[in-house]
Design an enzyme around this catalytic site. Structure first.
Site, PDB file in Angstrom:
ATOM      1  N   GLY A 272       0.792  -1.225   0.000  1.00  9.83           N
ATOM      2  CA  GLY A 272       0.000   0.000   0.000  1.00  9.83           C
ATOM      3  C   GLY A 272       0.823   1.274   0.000  1.00  9.83           C
ATOM      4  N   SER A 273       2.060   1.212  -0.492  1.00 10.41           N
ATOM      5  CA  SER A 273       2.875   2.449  -0.513  1.00 10.41           C
ATOM      6  C   SER A 273       2.271   3.479  -1.461  1.00 10.41           C
ATOM      7  CB  SER A 273       4.323   2.137  -0.895  1.00 10.41           C
ATOM      8  OG  SER A 273       4.424   1.749  -2.250  1.00 10.41           O
ATOM      9  N   ASN A 274       1.581   3.012  -2.510  1.00 11.36           N
ATOM     10  CA  ASN A 274       0.899   3.959  -3.413  1.00 11.36           C
ATOM     11  C   ASN A 274      -0.357   4.522  -2.752  1.00 11.36           C
ATOM     12  OD1 ASN A 274       2.259   4.097  -6.206  1.00 11.36           O
ATOM     13  ND2 ASN A 274       2.425   1.962  -5.585  1.00 11.36           N
TER      14      ASN A 274
ATOM     15  N   MET B  87      -4.376  -7.077  -6.909  1.00  8.16           N
ATOM     16  CA  MET B  87      -3.970  -8.239  -7.705  1.00  8.16           C
ATOM     17  C   MET B  87      -5.159  -9.161  -7.980  1.00  8.16           C
ATOM     18  SD  MET B  87      -0.940  -7.918  -8.502  1.00  8.16           S
ATOM     19  CE  MET B  87       0.528  -7.017  -8.073  1.00  8.16           C
ATOM     20  N   HIS B  88      -6.119  -8.648  -8.723  1.00 11.49           N
ATOM     21  CA  HIS B  88      -7.264  -9.489  -9.121  1.00 11.49           C
ATOM     22  C   HIS B  88      -7.845  -8.844 -10.376  1.00 11.49           C
ATOM     23  CE1 HIS B  88     -11.152 -11.678  -8.654  1.00 11.49           C
ATOM     24  NE2 HIS B  88     -11.652 -10.562  -9.117  1.00 11.49           N
TER      25      HIS B  88
ATOM     26  N   ASN C 288      -5.956   2.124 -13.031  1.00 12.58           N
ATOM     27  CA  ASN C 288      -4.989   1.136 -12.526  1.00 12.58           C
ATOM     28  C   ASN C 288      -3.571   1.640 -12.718  1.00 12.58           C
ATOM     29  OD1 ASN C 288      -4.040  -1.583 -11.689  1.00 12.58           O
ATOM     30  ND2 ASN C 288      -3.389  -1.755 -13.827  1.00 12.58           N
TER      31      ASN C 288
ATOM     32  N   HIS D 218       0.257   0.526 -13.280  1.00  7.95           N
ATOM     33  CA  HIS D 218       0.992  -0.638 -13.780  1.00  7.95           C
ATOM     34  C   HIS D 218       2.474  -0.280 -13.900  1.00  7.95           C
ATOM     35  CE1 HIS D 218       1.775  -4.334 -15.842  1.00  7.95           C
ATOM     36  NE2 HIS D 218       2.230  -3.713 -16.908  1.00  7.95           N
TER      37      HIS D 218
ATOM     38  N   GLU E  46       6.193   5.809  -9.169  1.00  7.71           N
ATOM     39  CA  GLU E  46       4.759   5.475  -9.080  1.00  7.71           C
ATOM     40  C   GLU E  46       4.035   6.412  -8.116  1.00  7.71           C
ATOM     41  OE1 GLU E  46       4.992   1.328  -7.963  1.00  7.71           O
ATOM     42  OE2 GLU E  46       4.244   0.782  -9.942  1.00  7.71           O
TER      43      GLU E  46
HETATM   44  C1  GRF Z   1       3.123  -1.412  -7.573  1.00 10.70           C
HETATM   45  O1  GRF Z   1       4.424  -1.617  -8.094  1.00 10.70           O
HETATM   46  C2  GRF Z   1       2.107  -1.517  -8.684  1.00 10.70           C
HETATM   47  O2  GRF Z   1       2.583  -1.029  -9.920  1.00 10.70           O
HETATM   48  C3  GRF Z   1       1.909  -2.996  -8.772  1.00 10.70           C
HETATM   49  O3  GRF Z   1       1.875  -3.433  -7.428  1.00 10.70           O
HETATM   50  C4  GRF Z   1       2.712  -2.569  -6.662  1.00 10.70           C
HETATM   51  C5  GRF Z   1       1.910  -2.094  -5.479  1.00 10.70           C
HETATM   52  O4  GRF Z   1       2.783  -1.545  -4.544  1.00 10.70           O
HETATM   53  N1  GRF Z   1       0.681  -3.322  -9.456  1.00 10.70           N
HETATM   54  P1  GRF Z   1       2.146  -0.935  -3.184  1.00 10.70           P
HETATM   55  O5  GRF Z   1       1.272  -2.021  -2.574  1.00 10.70           O
HETATM   56  O6  GRF Z   1       1.351   0.272  -3.561  1.00 10.70           O
HETATM   57  O7  GRF Z   1       3.339  -0.594  -2.337  1.00 10.70           O
END
Ligand code: GRF
Length: 195
Positions: free
Chosen positions: A11-13, A93-94, A110, A112, A181
């Site tokens: 969940g860093s994003n 991841m689904h 999304n 990617h 990201e």
């Molecule tokens: C990211 O690299 C995203 O591109 C990929 O999964 C990762 C998620 O990272 N689909 P986080 O859980 O947001 O740290």
């Protein structure tokens, strides 16, 4: 703008989105964080930020032989009451079927870890790194796109090149990837808000 953020891991994003909202950099609120994995640290990040969470695993459906589209339909029904303006898949991841996507037309985006048309699927980072080692690509990249049924293939909202250096380990590249990201995920949401 009401956001729902969907995660499956660290969940860093998500954290980048929460921080941008907190800092007043995004005219949005995160109304709900959804995870299909109980162990996703992103759920902890949501709790710390006081954001409601929903843990909704696929396994019970698989265990009783139910179709994935049944899961997708039930998931959509759980999210609709939050009246999201935008659903952000940040490490979710689904693969979501049209049963889900049709409920939220042009409202699902999304992140990617590869450039448009490159390395679709769950191993974009490693596949990019290995392709670089084979001299097939000059760099990596990441993008945020609208979600359509074809995996990682919808209209691109934001994208960025992520350099790979000769001495990089895959971890060095992955760290640089995540830093990039965190910027484009916020920029993409801002782009949608400003539309
Ligand atoms: C990211 O690299 C995203 O591109 C990929 O999964 C990762 C998620 O990272 N689909 P986080 O859980 O947001 O740290």
């Amino acid at each position: 703008m009401r956001l729902i953020v969907m995660i499956s891991g660290s969940g860093s994003n998500l954290q980048a989105i929460l921080d941008a909202v907190q800092a007043g950099e995004l005219a949005a609120e995160v109304a709900l964080v959804v995870s299909n994995r109980a162990s996703a640290y992103g759920l902890e990040r949501a709790h710390k930020a006081g954001v409601p969470t929903l843990y909704f695993p696929l396994k019970p459906y698989k265990d009783r032989g139910a179709d994935r589209t049944e899961y997708d339909a039930d998931l959509a029904a759980k999210l609709s009451p939050y009246q999201p303006d935008l659903i952000v898949l940040a490490g979710w991841m689904h693969v979501l079927s049209p049963v889900f996507l049709d409920q939220f037309p042009r409202q699902v985006i999304n992140l990617h870890p590869a450039l448009p048309g490159m390395f679709p699927g769950t191993e974009g980072i490693h596949e990019s790194y290995e392709a670089y080692q084979r001299g097939e690509v000059e760099h990596g990249g990441c993008m945020v796109h609208y979600v359509i049924p074809e995996i990682d293939a919808g209209e691109v909202i934001q994208q960025a090149v992520v350099p790979i250096h000769p001495g990089d380990t895959v971890d060095d590249f992955e760290t640089r990837m995540h830093q990039t990201e965190h910027k484009i995920i916020v920029a993409a949401i801002r782009t949608v808000i400003d539309k």
